[in-house]
Write an enzyme that holds these catalytic residues in place. Structure first.
Site, mmCIF file in Angstrom:
data_model
loop_
_atom_site.group_PDB
_atom_site.id
_atom_site.type_symbol
_atom_site.label_atom_id
_atom_site.label_comp_id
_atom_site.label_asym_id
_atom_site.label_seq_id
_atom_site.Cartn_x
_atom_site.Cartn_y
_atom_site.Cartn_z
ATOM 1 N N GLU A 4 53.962 28.073 29.798
ATOM 2 C CA GLU A 4 53.150 28.139 30.939
ATOM 3 C C GLU A 4 54.250 27.787 32.040
ATOM 4 O O GLU A 4 54.277 28.412 33.041
ATOM 5 C CB GLU A 4 52.176 27.064 31.070
ATOM 6 C CG GLU A 4 51.273 26.899 32.268
ATOM 7 C CD GLU A 4 50.563 28.264 32.632
ATOM 8 O OE1 GLU A 4 49.779 28.567 31.711
ATOM 9 O OE2 GLU A 4 50.893 29.074 33.503
ATOM 10 N N ASP B 125 54.968 30.308 35.327
ATOM 11 C CA ASP B 125 54.848 30.073 36.565
ATOM 12 C C ASP B 125 56.103 29.882 37.420
ATOM 13 O O ASP B 125 56.215 30.527 38.665
ATOM 14 C CB ASP B 125 54.195 28.840 36.685
ATOM 15 C CG ASP B 125 52.930 28.636 35.907
ATOM 16 O OD1 ASP B 125 52.261 29.808 35.303
ATOM 17 O OD2 ASP B 125 52.250 27.698 35.523
ATOM 18 N N SER C 142 47.080 32.677 34.442
ATOM 19 C CA SER C 142 48.278 31.876 34.578
ATOM 20 C C SER C 142 49.421 32.857 35.457
ATOM 21 O O SER C 142 50.129 32.514 35.987
ATOM 22 C CB SER C 142 48.750 31.767 33.138
ATOM 23 O OG SER C 142 48.506 30.545 32.790
ATOM 24 N N ASP D 238 40.076 46.073 47.414
ATOM 25 C CA ASP D 238 39.064 45.948 46.566
ATOM 26 C C ASP D 238 39.046 46.432 45.273
ATOM 27 O O ASP D 238 39.486 47.722 45.051
ATOM 28 C CB ASP D 238 37.886 46.295 47.336
ATOM 29 C CG ASP D 238 36.409 45.875 46.674
ATOM 30 O OD1 ASP D 238 36.418 45.026 45.778
ATOM 31 O OD2 ASP D 238 35.483 46.721 47.170
ATOM 32 N N VAL D 239 38.722 45.901 44.350
ATOM 33 C CA VAL D 239 38.827 46.222 42.724
ATOM 34 C C VAL D 239 37.241 46.586 42.487
ATOM 35 O O VAL D 239 36.506 45.434 42.419
ATOM 36 C CB VAL D 239 39.477 45.350 42.002
ATOM 37 C CG1 VAL D 239 39.397 45.612 40.401
ATOM 38 C CG2 VAL D 239 40.839 45.040 42.330
ATOM 39 N N GLY E 267 33.284 45.647 47.243
ATOM 40 C CA GLY E 267 33.078 44.220 47.875
ATOM 41 C C GLY E 267 33.080 43.045 47.141
ATOM 42 O O GLY E 267 33.584 43.270 45.877
ATOM 43 N N ASP F 175 33.186 40.261 44.120
ATOM 44 C CA ASP F 175 32.430 40.075 42.851
ATOM 45 C C ASP F 175 33.035 38.907 41.983
ATOM 46 O O ASP F 175 34.171 38.667 42.361
ATOM 47 C CB ASP F 175 32.285 41.416 41.979
ATOM 48 C CG ASP F 175 33.819 41.926 41.937
ATOM 49 O OD1 ASP F 175 34.642 41.310 40.933
ATOM 50 O OD2 ASP F 175 34.212 43.007 42.481
#
Ligand code: NAG
Ligand code: NAG
Ligand code: NAG
Ligand code: NAG
Ligand code: NAG
Length: 565
Positions: free
Chosen positions: A283, A287, A473, A515-516, A536, A538
């Site tokens: 992690e 990051d 992550s 937007d996806v 829109g 979600d």
């Protein structure tokens, strides 16, 4: 001590003694995964946090709205930590009432939070059982054998009800922060070059793909010394995390040769050590590599907390307290850790969320990975969906996960609706439109009046030095890097940094996100689907993925940037 105070003390203790005990918080049974081991020794010391009622939390919420909504006349006029503390610090009478109730036999209550609204006390089991009229047991967490002293309920004297919000962790069975990179394919270094050459940007991303798809520029232009990114790291009883300097150098040489010399600074909390001799944590490496490696030359600090006995509540609070006490805190802070919301008590979750409210007031963009368990946190056969915290706190920005091509939501990134926090005004229209579209689907499995998450999304699967990894992550540091570079352009145009993002993202900033509309999320089992991505907002991909040029346009600084470059 003056005579008057002695007198009032005597009066007060008498009134506390004579006041009845009122059940304050309880749980009906021990959460699964925990077993009773036995009875702790009465003389064993335990550490408690006592949260005192803050003087004006609703006033601070109003101030956050005033500095964060783009339509507000005081937009961008962030408060100082000292101004925030004025709203947060408890009334003096509350502190003395609580101190007197604990009495002279208990070691002194120490401030835990900078404003002194949360106090820390070391106390024996016997003393705590008396004060809170409770019975402690020793429990063990089967997953890692960790032992803890907890109870199922506790009471407060009626005279304390108006002063104390909660005592922690008496009835808390929360785990430490869980990193959100479970879906990993962690391969050996040697395979890196070959794989990278074979895999196009549409599949597993490297920084150049992220820059290309989201239009993120190579470098900063403002020359600002105060615009910076912070990255959360946690060393806990179950997870050792480090960010490795050599791995970052290798990564940059390979993927960002233009900024190959860049590095990161480290802030160590509570005796944490960012060990360099074991190759780093998964992690920590993701990051750092996807902040330093994407955010051009925005300075980056790895903020590593050590909390071996605590849970998510104390860990998240350690980080909040650090941010509130920095002279020049990062403008953007990314956290790739999450917990199931229901692991936390509502009082403690609200308290941590109020910490994020304080950071919103001083103008920090707090960005969190939404989690990797789909709608149900990977629980199969469940009858209700599982929201993730801190993403459900309305004062943070939650990042879900997507693929590049075609832009598609990733099936196991987490999203849904909070059971603790009501829908905030900035997103109410958007979540209502989505809920209208699904009508009665999954009725009873979520709270339609809750805060919806995630707010945004970005690419979920990336190369790091030791192979490639996936999860929200990766999405959170990428989104944080995008915001840090947007802030850089704002600073270059002499405008305030974005601070708390959501009021902007759900209004003027919407056109700075793509937007996806494709992709679904897993639910409780094969028979229960999860949420779908739609046009829109979600609860799969939020409002969408970063669009740098669109965001420059949305913020009204496109021309300023063109002239500046
Ligand atoms: C303390 O708790 C016990 C059991 O929960 C209850 O029976 C008792 O009345 C309580 N004592 C006081 C003083 O309220
Ligand atoms: C609380 O804060 C608000 C906003 O600053 C302010 O208007 C109000 O007067 C404050 N209330 C108290 C009791 O201090
Ligand atoms: C509190 O917990 C104890 C077990 O430790 C139980 O016996 C008691 O009934 C509980 N009291 C309440 C009011 O829930
Ligand atoms: C970013 O850097 C790369 C590598 O140095 C270079 O090829 C590319 O043209 C740069 N892009 C921009 C927009 O400056
Ligand atoms: C999601 O999409 C699938 C396939 O189009 C559809 O069967 C399902 O009803 C949708 N679910 C929701 C909650 O909209």
């Amino acid at each position: 001590m003056g005579l008057l105070r002695v007198l009032s003390l005597a009066l007060l203790s008498r009134s506390v003694l004579s006041s009845t005990m009122i059940l304050h918080e309880s749980i009906s049974n021990v959460p699964s995964g925990f077993e009773v081991l036995g009875t702790p020794s009465p003389t064993q010391e335990i550490e408690l946090l006592i949260a005192i009622v803050q003087s004006n939390i609703t006033g601070l919420a109003k101030m956050v709205d005033a500095v964060s909504f783009p339509s507000s006349p005081s937009y961008g006029q962030y408060l100082t930590p000292a101004q925030v503390a004025e709203y947060i610090k408890p009334q003096a009478e509350s502190v003395s009432a609580v101190t007197d109730w604990f009495g002279p036999n208990v070691a002194s209550l120490q401030p835990f939070s900078p404003a002194g609204d949360i106090l820390k006390v070391s106390i024996t089991v016997e003393q705590a059982e008396g004060l809170f009229n409770t019975t402690f047991s020793t429990y063990t967490y089967s997953a890692n054998g960790q032992e803890m002293i907890r109870a199922l309920n506790y009471s407060l004297p009626s005279a304390m009800q108006q002063h104390i919000l909660y005592a922690h962790p008496i009835i808390s069975f929360a785990s430490p922060p869980q990193h959100t990179s479970q879906n990993t394919m962690y391969k050996h270094k040697a395979t890196l070059n070959r794989r990278q050459a074979l895999i196009p940007c549409a599949d597993i991303a490297r920084p150049v793909c992220i820059q290309e798809f989201y239009g993120i520029p190579n470098t900063t232009i403002s020359g600002s010394k105060t615009n910076s990114i912070g990255v959360a790291g946690y060393n806990t009883a179950t997870d050792d995390e480090y960010a490795n300097h050599d791995d970052l150098a290798t990564f940059l040489k390979e993927f960002r040769p233009d900024i190959a010399g860049n590095t990161f600074s480290v802030a160590l909390l509570n005796g944490a050590q960012n060990l360099q001799n074991n190759g780093g944590g998964l992690e920590g490496n993701i990051d750092i590599q996807y902040t330093v490696g994407v955010a051009g030359d925005v300075p980056t600090t790895y903020v590593l907390d050590r909390d071996l006995n605590g849970d998510a509540v104390t860990s998240y609070m350690d980080t909040i307290n650090w941010l509130l006490t920095q002279e020049k805190p990062p403008t953007v802070f990314t956290t790739s850790y999450a917990n199931e919301e229901g692991e936390l008590t509502q009082s403690a979750a609200t308290s941590v969320c109020n910490g994020y409210m304080q950071l919103a007031a001083i103008g920090i963009s707090m960005i969190f990975a939404s989690g990797d368990g789909g709608a149900s946190d990977n629980e199969v056969g469940c009858t209700s969906f599982v929201p993730m915290f801190p993403s459900t706190c309305p004062y943070v920005t939650s990042v879900g996960a997507t693929f590049f091509q075609p832009p598609t939501a990733f099936s196991s990134s987490a999203g849904g609706f909070s059971n603790f926090f009501p829908v905030p005004s900035y997103q109410a229209k958007d979540t209502a439109a989505y809920l209208m579209s699904i009508r009665d689907d999954y009725k009873g499995m979520y709270d339609p009046k809750g805060r919806g998450f995630p707010d945004v999304a970005s690419e979920w699967e990336v190369f790091i030095v030791n192979g490639f990894v996936g999860g929200t992550s990766c999405a959170s540091p990428i989104f944080a890097s995008f915001i840090a570079l947007v802030n850089d352009r704002l600073i270059a145009c002499r405008k305030p940094v974005l601070g708390f993002l959501n009021p902007v993202l759900y209004s003027t900033g919407k056109s700075g996100l793509d937007d996806v509309k494709i992709g679904r999320r897993s639910g409780c089992s094969g028979s229960t689907g999860g949420w779908n991505a739609t046009a829109g907002w979600d609860p799969v991909s939020g409002l969408g993925t970063p669009d740098f040029a669109g965001m420059m346009e949305a913020l009204g600084i496109r021309n300023c940037i063109i002239n500046a470059v």
